[in-house]
Enzyme design. Structure first.
Site, PDB file in Angstrom:
ATOM      1  N   ARG A 155      -9.003  75.569  99.362  1.00 46.33           N
ATOM      2  CA  ARG A 155      -9.358  76.971  99.089  1.00 46.33           C
ATOM      3  C   ARG A 155     -10.712  77.103  98.395  1.00 46.33           C
ATOM      4  O   ARG A 155     -11.550  77.913  98.788  1.00 46.33           O
ATOM      5  CB  ARG A 155      -8.280  77.629  98.226  1.00 46.33           C
ATOM      6  CG  ARG A 155      -6.970  77.890  98.947  1.00 46.33           C
ATOM      7  CD  ARG A 155      -5.988  78.545  97.982  1.00 46.33           C
ATOM      8  NE  ARG A 155      -5.893  77.737  96.777  1.00 46.33           N
ATOM      9  CZ  ARG A 155      -4.910  76.868  96.534  1.00 46.33           C
ATOM     10  NH1 ARG A 155      -3.938  76.720  97.396  1.00 46.33           N
ATOM     11  NH2 ARG A 155      -4.902  76.155  95.436  1.00 46.33           N
ATOM     12  N   ILE A 156     -10.931  76.303  97.337  1.00 44.68           N
ATOM     13  CA  ILE A 156     -12.178  76.466  96.578  1.00 44.68           C
ATOM     14  C   ILE A 156     -13.366  75.908  97.374  1.00 44.68           C
ATOM     15  O   ILE A 156     -14.411  76.553  97.480  1.00 44.68           O
ATOM     16  CB  ILE A 156     -12.067  75.804  95.186  1.00 44.68           C
ATOM     17  CG1 ILE A 156     -10.936  76.468  94.387  1.00 44.68           C
ATOM     18  CG2 ILE A 156     -13.396  75.890  94.432  1.00 44.68           C
ATOM     19  CD1 ILE A 156     -10.599  75.785  93.064  1.00 44.68           C
ATOM     20  N   THR A 234     -17.367  70.639  89.955  1.00 44.35           N
ATOM     21  CA  THR A 234     -16.536  71.630  89.248  1.00 44.35           C
ATOM     22  C   THR A 234     -15.064  71.278  89.436  1.00 44.35           C
ATOM     23  O   THR A 234     -14.197  72.117  89.198  1.00 44.35           O
ATOM     24  CB  THR A 234     -16.769  73.061  89.793  1.00 44.35           C
ATOM     25  OG1 THR A 234     -16.590  73.033  91.216  1.00 44.35           O
ATOM     26  CG2 THR A 234     -18.135  73.597  89.452  1.00 44.35           C
ATOM     27  N   ARG A 236     -12.800  67.726  88.816  1.00 43.83           N
ATOM     28  CA  ARG A 236     -12.320  67.038  87.614  1.00 43.83           C
ATOM     29  C   ARG A 236     -13.277  65.882  87.341  1.00 43.83           C
ATOM     30  O   ARG A 236     -13.742  65.214  88.289  1.00 43.83           O
ATOM     31  CB  ARG A 236     -10.901  66.493  87.816  1.00 43.83           C
ATOM     32  CG  ARG A 236      -9.800  67.536  87.718  1.00 43.83           C
ATOM     33  CD  ARG A 236      -9.627  68.081  86.304  1.00 43.83           C
ATOM     34  NE  ARG A 236      -8.518  69.013  86.191  1.00 43.83           N
ATOM     35  CZ  ARG A 236      -8.634  70.336  86.293  1.00 43.83           C
ATOM     36  NH1 ARG A 236      -9.808  70.889  86.519  1.00 43.83           N
ATOM     37  NH2 ARG A 236      -7.576  71.114  86.132  1.00 43.83           N
ATOM     38  N   GLU A 265     -13.594  64.362  78.990  1.00 41.19           N
ATOM     39  CA  GLU A 265     -13.932  65.585  78.271  1.00 41.19           C
ATOM     40  C   GLU A 265     -12.935  65.872  77.148  1.00 41.19           C
ATOM     41  O   GLU A 265     -11.764  65.516  77.278  1.00 41.19           O
ATOM     42  CB  GLU A 265     -14.061  66.762  79.248  1.00 41.19           C
ATOM     43  CG  GLU A 265     -12.797  67.227  79.907  1.00 41.19           C
ATOM     44  CD  GLU A 265     -13.082  68.342  80.920  1.00 41.19           C
ATOM     45  OE1 GLU A 265     -13.904  68.155  81.833  1.00 41.19           O
ATOM     46  OE2 GLU A 265     -12.459  69.403  80.765  1.00 41.19           O
ATOM     47  N   HIS A 283     -16.815  73.088  81.124  1.00 48.76           N
ATOM     48  CA  HIS A 283     -15.607  73.369  81.920  1.00 48.76           C
ATOM     49  C   HIS A 283     -15.278  74.877  81.929  1.00 48.76           C
ATOM     50  O   HIS A 283     -14.225  75.295  81.434  1.00 48.76           O
ATOM     51  CB  HIS A 283     -14.412  72.549  81.400  1.00 48.76           C
ATOM     52  CG  HIS A 283     -13.323  72.373  82.438  1.00 48.76           C
ATOM     53  ND1 HIS A 283     -12.479  71.299  82.471  1.00 48.76           N
ATOM     54  CD2 HIS A 283     -12.942  73.155  83.487  1.00 48.76           C
ATOM     55  CE1 HIS A 283     -11.626  71.415  83.475  1.00 48.76           C
ATOM     56  NE2 HIS A 283     -11.898  72.550  84.110  1.00 48.76           N
ATOM     57  N   ALA A 285     -15.769  76.925  84.933  1.00 50.71           N
ATOM     58  CA  ALA A 285     -15.883  77.483  86.292  1.00 50.71           C
ATOM     59  C   ALA A 285     -14.941  78.668  86.530  1.00 50.71           C
ATOM     60  O   ALA A 285     -15.288  79.600  87.243  1.00 50.71           O
ATOM     61  CB  ALA A 285     -15.657  76.399  87.336  1.00 50.71           C
TER      62      ALA A 285
HETATM   63  C1  GLV Z   1      -9.417  74.503  85.911  1.00 55.41           C
HETATM   64  O1  GLV Z   1     -10.089  73.513  85.834  1.00 55.41           O
HETATM   65  C2  GLV Z   1      -8.225  74.605  86.680  1.00 55.41           C
HETATM   66  O2  GLV Z   1      -7.727  73.588  87.189  1.00 55.41           O
HETATM   67  O3  GLV Z   1      -7.706  75.729  86.793  1.00 55.41           O
END
Ligand code: GLV
Length: 325
Positions: A155-156, A234, A236, A265, A283, A285
């Site tokens: 999706r992303i 963006t 992991r 992190e 972190h 996004a």
């Molecule tokens: C953010 O990093 C998420 O996984 O929602």
């Protein structure tokens, strides 16, 4: 049902839990609890609304003998030992879908800022160094018309690809075990990883973290990228071997990077701080007012659905809902 919320989240989520008559306790301190503190905090809870910084492992689960559901305030759920939860009949939920566009917006923000040297040029201007127009200064990489390599076309990843193919007329290559028919129709091309790395001007990572994606990008992959290319992460942190990235950025093996996530992190490999060719974000996004509200709503609605005997919206291990299956 007693719900422990591991950090303050947008009030809309807390309200949904309270309106459903659940007993809610929110960690009053806005900090990540230690393992022992977390075990103590959840010991009487039937539900935990967890944050991606809370490692919920078997030990934490066993500290809460009545625990039935862990609703993660994130789409990624690598902070939760899902196998241990399933073995204990504990449902895990996440927040997919509601953050795709916001995360894709930010991946594109990093991509553009890295490609056009935005942070470095901002620092230059703030330092009072802008004393004349430079015919040869701050020459970045064109975004429009460039080749965008999407690693993970879910999706992303697909939302980032669409941004590139839209107004920016980018050529999109993607690496994924499955064909993404929607992207194919728009003109994207599924390729193998080596081709993607060798041909892309921007490589953007959108895979979940699991054993098969840990260090997916290491020294070998960085060497296969163009010297003029940028890496955007963006997803992991551990998807990239961060030390290898520092070395590659120092050696000029790639031109730059835009990072939102880190291997350990909130710690960063110290080498990153001194580099001008990397943009470092904490972190964020999915961090828009609208989307964090939707994530809080979704996490809370998962708990309420479960508490009222309805099917939770986004179960990660739905098999625990049908015991014996
Ligand atoms: C953010 O990093 C998420 O996984 O929602």
């Amino acid at each position: 049902m007693r719900v422990y919320v591991c950090r303050p989240i947008p009030e809309v989520g807390i309200q949904i839990l309270r309106d459903a008559g659940l007993e809610v306790e929110v960690n009053s301190e806005n900090r990540v609890l230690s393992k022992e503190e977390l075990k103590q905090a959840v010991k009487n809870s039937e539900a935990i609304l967890s944050i991606l910084t809370d490692p919920i492992d078997a030990e934490v689960m066993d500290a809460a003998p009545n625990l039935k559901i862990i609703a993660n305030f994130a789409v990624g759920f690598n902070n939760i030992d899902v196998k241990a939860a399933t073995e204990r009949g504990i449902l895990v939920t996440n927040t997919p879908g509601v953050l795709d566009d916001t995360t894709a917006d930010f991946a594109f923000t990093l991509l553009m800022a890295a490609g056009r040297l935005l942070v470095d040029s901002d620092q230059f201007t703030r330092a009072g160094k802008f004393d004349k127009w430079e015919p040869m200064g701050f020459l970045g990489q064109d975004i429009h018309g460039a080749t965008l390599g999407i690693v993970g076309a879910g999706r992303i990843g697909a939302a980032v690809a669409k941004r590139g193919m839209g107004g920016f007329q980018m050529k999109v290559l993607y690496f994924d075990p499955s064909e993404n028919e929607e992207l194919n129709k728009l003109g994207a091309k599924k390729v193998d990883m080596d081709t993607l790395l060798a041909q892309s001007d921007f490589v953007s990572l959108h895979v979940p973290l699991n054993p098969s994606t840990t260090h997916l990008i290491s020294a070998k992959e960085l060497k296969m990228m163009k010297k003029s290319a940028f890496l955007i992460n963006t997803a992991r942190g551990p998807v990239v071997d961060e030390q290898a990235l520092v070395d590659a950025l120092k050696a000029g093996e790639i031109r730059g990077a835009g990072l939102d996530v880190y291997e350990e992190e909130p710690k960063l490999k110290s080498g990153l701080f001194g580099l001008k060719n990397v943009i470092l974000a904490p972190h964020i996004a999915s961090a828009s007012i609208q989307t964090r509200g939707k994530m809080a709503t979704m996490a809370a609605e998962n708990i309420v659905a479960f508490a009222t005997g309805k099917k939770p919206l986004t179960p990660v291990n739905p098999e625990v809902l049908t015991p014996g299956s």
